[in-house]
Design an enzyme around this catalytic site. Structure first.
Site, PDB file in Angstrom:
ATOM      1  N   ARG A   1      47.558  45.951  54.109  1.00  0.00           N
ATOM      2  CA  ARG A   1      47.954  46.251  55.477  1.00  0.00           C
ATOM      3  C   ARG A   1      47.619  47.715  55.745  1.00  0.00           C
ATOM      4  NH1 ARG A   1      52.872  48.445  56.476  1.00  0.00           N
ATOM      5  NH2 ARG A   1      53.491  49.594  54.650  1.00  0.00           N
TER       6      ARG A   1
ATOM      7  N   ARG B   1      51.106  52.908  63.943  1.00  0.00           N
ATOM      8  CA  ARG B   1      52.384  53.320  64.525  1.00  0.00           C
ATOM      9  C   ARG B   1      52.200  53.535  66.018  1.00  0.00           C
ATOM     10  NH1 ARG B   1      54.484  58.343  61.284  1.00  0.00           N
ATOM     11  NH2 ARG B   1      54.982  56.951  59.573  1.00  0.00           N
TER      12      ARG B   1
ATOM     13  N   ARG C   1      40.678  55.220  37.775  1.00  0.00           N
ATOM     14  CA  ARG C   1      39.797  56.049  38.607  1.00  0.00           C
ATOM     15  C   ARG C   1      40.199  57.493  38.337  1.00  0.00           C
ATOM     16  NH1 ARG C   1      35.196  55.336  40.853  1.00  0.00           N
ATOM     17  NH2 ARG C   1      35.619  56.485  42.783  1.00  0.00           N
TER      18      ARG C   1
ATOM     19  N   ARG D   1      39.004  65.005  50.489  1.00  0.00           N
ATOM     20  CA  ARG D   1      39.934  65.840  51.253  1.00  0.00           C
ATOM     21  C   ARG D   1      39.926  67.274  50.755  1.00  0.00           C
ATOM     22  NH1 ARG D   1      46.018  63.810  49.592  1.00  0.00           N
ATOM     23  NH2 ARG D   1      45.859  64.175  47.381  1.00  0.00           N
TER      24      ARG D   1
ATOM     25  N   GLU E   1      38.674  67.725  46.784  1.00  0.00           N
ATOM     26  CA  GLU E   1      39.004  66.628  45.872  1.00  0.00           C
ATOM     27  C   GLU E   1      37.878  65.595  45.875  1.00  0.00           C
ATOM     28  OE1 GLU E   1      43.261  65.729  46.106  1.00  0.00           O
ATOM     29  OE2 GLU E   1      42.700  63.626  45.965  1.00  0.00           O
TER      30      GLU E   1
ATOM     31  N   TYR F   1      50.770  52.861  39.233  1.00  0.00           N
ATOM     32  CA  TYR F   1      50.927  54.048  40.073  1.00  0.00           C
ATOM     33  C   TYR F   1      52.394  54.144  40.498  1.00  0.00           C
ATOM     34  CZ  TYR F   1      50.970  57.530  43.591  1.00  0.00           C
ATOM     35  OH  TYR F   1      51.297  58.678  44.275  1.00  0.00           O
TER      36      TYR F   1
ATOM     37  N   ASP G   1      55.152  56.793  42.539  1.00  0.00           N
ATOM     38  CA  ASP G   1      55.473  58.070  43.153  1.00  0.00           C
ATOM     39  C   ASP G   1      56.534  58.737  42.280  1.00  0.00           C
ATOM     40  OD1 ASP G   1      53.863  58.400  45.409  1.00  0.00           O
ATOM     41  OD2 ASP G   1      55.056  56.947  46.552  1.00  0.00           O
TER      42      ASP G   1
HETATM   43  P1  FAD Z   1      52.636  62.446  33.809  1.00  0.00           P
HETATM   44  O1  FAD Z   1      53.040  63.414  34.830  1.00  0.00           O
HETATM   45  O2  FAD Z   1      51.207  62.091  33.685  1.00  0.00           O
HETATM   46  O3  FAD Z   1      53.153  62.992  32.394  1.00  0.00           O
HETATM   47  C1  FAD Z   1      52.753  62.426  31.176  1.00  0.00           C
HETATM   48  C2  FAD Z   1      52.551  63.566  30.193  1.00  0.00           C
HETATM   49  O4  FAD Z   1      52.292  62.993  28.924  1.00  0.00           O
HETATM   50  C3  FAD Z   1      51.348  64.453  30.535  1.00  0.00           C
HETATM   51  O5  FAD Z   1      51.746  65.793  30.644  1.00  0.00           O
HETATM   52  C4  FAD Z   1      50.400  64.231  29.372  1.00  0.00           C
HETATM   53  O6  FAD Z   1      49.678  65.390  29.020  1.00  0.00           O
HETATM   54  C5  FAD Z   1      51.337  63.805  28.275  1.00  0.00           C
HETATM   55  N1  FAD Z   1      50.679  63.006  27.240  1.00  0.00           N
HETATM   56  C6  FAD Z   1      49.946  61.880  27.425  1.00  0.00           C
HETATM   57  N2  FAD Z   1      49.467  61.444  26.247  1.00  0.00           N
HETATM   58  C7  FAD Z   1      49.932  62.309  25.312  1.00  0.00           C
HETATM   59  C8  FAD Z   1      49.754  62.411  23.901  1.00  0.00           C
HETATM   60  N3  FAD Z   1      48.990  61.536  23.234  1.00  0.00           N
HETATM   61  N4  FAD Z   1      50.352  63.415  23.227  1.00  0.00           N
HETATM   62  C9  FAD Z   1      51.096  64.340  23.907  1.00  0.00           C
HETATM   63  N5  FAD Z   1      51.279  64.301  25.243  1.00  0.00           N
HETATM   64  C10 FAD Z   1      50.704  63.313  25.912  1.00  0.00           C
HETATM   65  N6  FAD Z   1      53.850  61.180  43.686  1.00  0.00           N
HETATM   66  C11 FAD Z   1      54.596  61.503  44.751  1.00  0.00           C
HETATM   67  O7  FAD Z   1      55.788  61.180  44.789  1.00  0.00           O
HETATM   68  N7  FAD Z   1      54.054  62.193  45.809  1.00  0.00           N
HETATM   69  C12 FAD Z   1      52.747  62.581  45.825  1.00  0.00           C
HETATM   70  O8  FAD Z   1      52.298  63.201  46.794  1.00  0.00           O
HETATM   71  C13 FAD Z   1      51.940  62.256  44.698  1.00  0.00           C
HETATM   72  N8  FAD Z   1      50.650  62.620  44.677  1.00  0.00           N
HETATM   73  C14 FAD Z   1      49.882  62.275  43.601  1.00  0.00           C
HETATM   74  C15 FAD Z   1      48.551  62.656  43.615  1.00  0.00           C
HETATM   75  C16 FAD Z   1      47.728  62.286  42.552  1.00  0.00           C
HETATM   76  C17 FAD Z   1      46.295  62.687  42.548  1.00  0.00           C
HETATM   77  C18 FAD Z   1      48.257  61.509  41.492  1.00  0.00           C
HETATM   78  C19 FAD Z   1      47.381  61.045  40.366  1.00  0.00           C
HETATM   79  C20 FAD Z   1      49.604  61.160  41.462  1.00  0.00           C
HETATM   80  C21 FAD Z   1      50.418  61.534  42.523  1.00  0.00           C
HETATM   81  N9  FAD Z   1      51.776  61.220  42.523  1.00  0.00           N
HETATM   82  C22 FAD Z   1      52.532  61.544  43.626  1.00  0.00           C
HETATM   83  C23 FAD Z   1      52.397  60.519  41.406  1.00  0.00           C
HETATM   84  C24 FAD Z   1      53.052  61.447  40.371  1.00  0.00           C
HETATM   85  O9  FAD Z   1      52.080  62.301  39.798  1.00  0.00           O
HETATM   86  C25 FAD Z   1      53.709  60.629  39.262  1.00  0.00           C
HETATM   87  O10 FAD Z   1      54.697  59.789  39.754  1.00  0.00           O
HETATM   88  C26 FAD Z   1      54.365  61.457  38.144  1.00  0.00           C
HETATM   89  O11 FAD Z   1      53.979  62.766  38.036  1.00  0.00           O
HETATM   90  C27 FAD Z   1      54.099  60.807  36.828  1.00  0.00           C
HETATM   91  O12 FAD Z   1      55.002  61.277  35.858  1.00  0.00           O
HETATM   92  P2  FAD Z   1      54.895  60.727  34.383  1.00  0.00           P
HETATM   93  O13 FAD Z   1      55.924  61.433  33.598  1.00  0.00           O
HETATM   94  O14 FAD Z   1      54.920  59.240  34.361  1.00  0.00           O
HETATM   95  O15 FAD Z   1      53.405  61.092  33.929  1.00  0.00           O
END
Ligand code: FAD
Length: 369
Positions: free
Chosen positions: A172, A176, A249, A280, A300, A348, A350
């Site tokens: 979708r 708005r 990706r 962007r 980006e 994915y 947030d």
């Molecule tokens: P991560 O933040 O990826 O943390 C995982 C950590 O584990 C990393 O630091 C990594 O280095 C570490 N790690 C992985 N493997 C190993 C290993 N083998 N040994 C040691 N360390 C390791 N969310 C929003 O709410 N608003 C937004 O505007 C938004 N924008 C985004 C834009 C982009 C481009 C992306 C990709 C995501 C976005 N998000 C956004 C989502 C947000 O980034 C995630 O929800 C969140 O940060 C993920 O947290 P996490 O702890 O799961 O993973």
């Protein structure tokens, strides 16, 4: 007796919240990260006094009151509201598609006129059973919006023509019929005052943290330090890719420091023509209403992912979802490993989803209601 109660792999949101909550419950944690900093993908790097969102622009938004209250206890948030704009060949349009967009596109003034125009375009296109992304988008919003605001952007995002992309990618499109430019429908949004790092400094204050440490390069040694592990890395890597590799990706970021104070007047500007290779430009200072003398922008570029590249967006097609299911079956059988976060769940999320998930994992671990 092991030295720690928990070894936490990953200092992103999931790992850091788990550590914070476990510490509150008297547990001793060691958090490791292969990067040289805490914060995971939310990490900000300071350049010219401006917090640069190093792994992509992050805007906090949620409708979950508990999560909002939780993060506000950690840091104060500003009133930033995401109102991205589109630049299509020098023409500027508002996102998400709203009355300002329709007025600029067609000169319509009332919601009824806009609705009539969209319905007319949908009818003229005559698509009943969309077979690809192009047909799907036109069947949802008509040709003008598709051509100017969706086509080029999606093609850059996915690296293929919209006519070759599956229809399901767009289920979708938010349309708005008000003059509201707020991108999110959520009740709460903002940016932590002083940047995201503040949250992580608070969460990991007084917790043992070892940076630049890859779990897989030190697995045995680290395993001896604690009985239980919280793993937020890639689930396929945890199992040595035994069923195959999950695909992502990726993104490439190009930062520029500019001498002018205000480059584009908005934090987020999407470029929807295909000829411009980036999707962007982010001007970071606007997230925090910065008045520094210089500015920093980030272009980006979406990019193909290959193992070893930064995994940004999971590609949740049937093939990868099937593969993930196999890994997740193995994960369920682990007695001493808690999997969580975007890489272990191959999903994915947030930030607010991840916070909710981490708090739920804590409750489950500590058998709390
Ligand atoms: P991560 O933040 O990826 O943390 C995982 C950590 O584990 C990393 O630091 C990594 O280095 C570490 N790690 C992985 N493997 C190993 C290993 N083998 N040994 C040691 N360390 C390791 N969310 C929003 O709410 N608003 C937004 O505007 C938004 N924008 C985004 C834009 C982009 C481009 C992306 C990709 C995501 C976005 N998000 C956004 C989502 C947000 O980034 C995630 O929800 C969140 O940060 C993920 O947290 P996490 O702890 O799961 O993973």
């Amino acid at each position: 007796m092991k030295k720690y109660d928990y070894l936490i792999v990953g200092a992103g949101i999931f790992g850091s919240i788990f550590a914070y909550e476990a510490k509150k419950r008297g547990k001793k944690c060691l958090v490791i990260d292969k990067r040289s900093h805490i914060g995971g993908n939310c990490y900000c790097e300071e350049v010219e006094g401006i917090n640069i969102h190093k792994y992509g622009a992050h805007i906090f938004h949620t409708s979950n009151k508990k999560v909002w209250e939780y993060v506000n206890k950690l840091v104060e948030f500003n009133r930033y509201t995401n109102t991205p704009i589109v630049n299509y060949k020098g023409e500027i349009y508002n996102l998400p598609f709203n009355m300002n967009t329709f007025n600029k596109l067609w000169g319509v003034v009332t919601p009824e006129e806009a609705l009539t125009k969209i319905e007319e375009q949908k009818k003229n296109a005559g698509i009943e059973d969309p077979k690809n992304l192009e047909e799907q988008a036109i069947s949802l919003v008509g040709t003008d919006i598709y051509e100017k605001l969706i086509k080029g952007y999606s093609e850059k995002q996915w690296g293929r023509d919209c006519s070759e992309l599956p229809a399901f990618i767009i289920r979708r499109l938010p349309v708005r019929f008000t003059y509201d430019n707020n991108y999110f429908n959520d009740k709460y949004q903002g940016i932590p005052i002083g940047g995201y790092n503040k949250i992580f400094e608070k969460l990991l204050d007084d917790v043992d943290v070892k940076l630049s440490t890859d779990y897989f390069e030190n697995r045995e040694e680290l395993g001896r330090l604690s009985e239980r592990t919280v793993f937020t890395g890639m689930i396929d890597q945890f199992y040595n890719y035994k069923f195959g590799t999950l695909e992502y990706r990726s993104l490439r970021f190009e930062n520029e420091v500019l001498e002018n104070q205000n480059y584009q007047g908005n934090a987020v500007v999407n470029y929807t023509e295909r000829e411009i290779p980036y999707t962007r430009i982010i001007e970071h200072k606007h997230f925090e209403f910065g008045d520094q003398e210089k500015t920093v922008i980030t272009k980006e570029y979406p990019s193909e992912w290959k193992p070893g590249d930064e995994p940004y967006y999971p590609v949740n097609n049937d093939k990868n979802n099937e593969l993930f299911k196999k890994y997740s079956e193995l994960a369920k059988k682990e007695k001493n490993v808690i999997f969580g976060g975007r890489l272990a769940d191959y999903k994915y999320y947030d930030m607010h989803h991840n916070i909710h998930n981490a708090l739920s994992a804590v409750k489950k671990e500590f058998k709390e209601k």
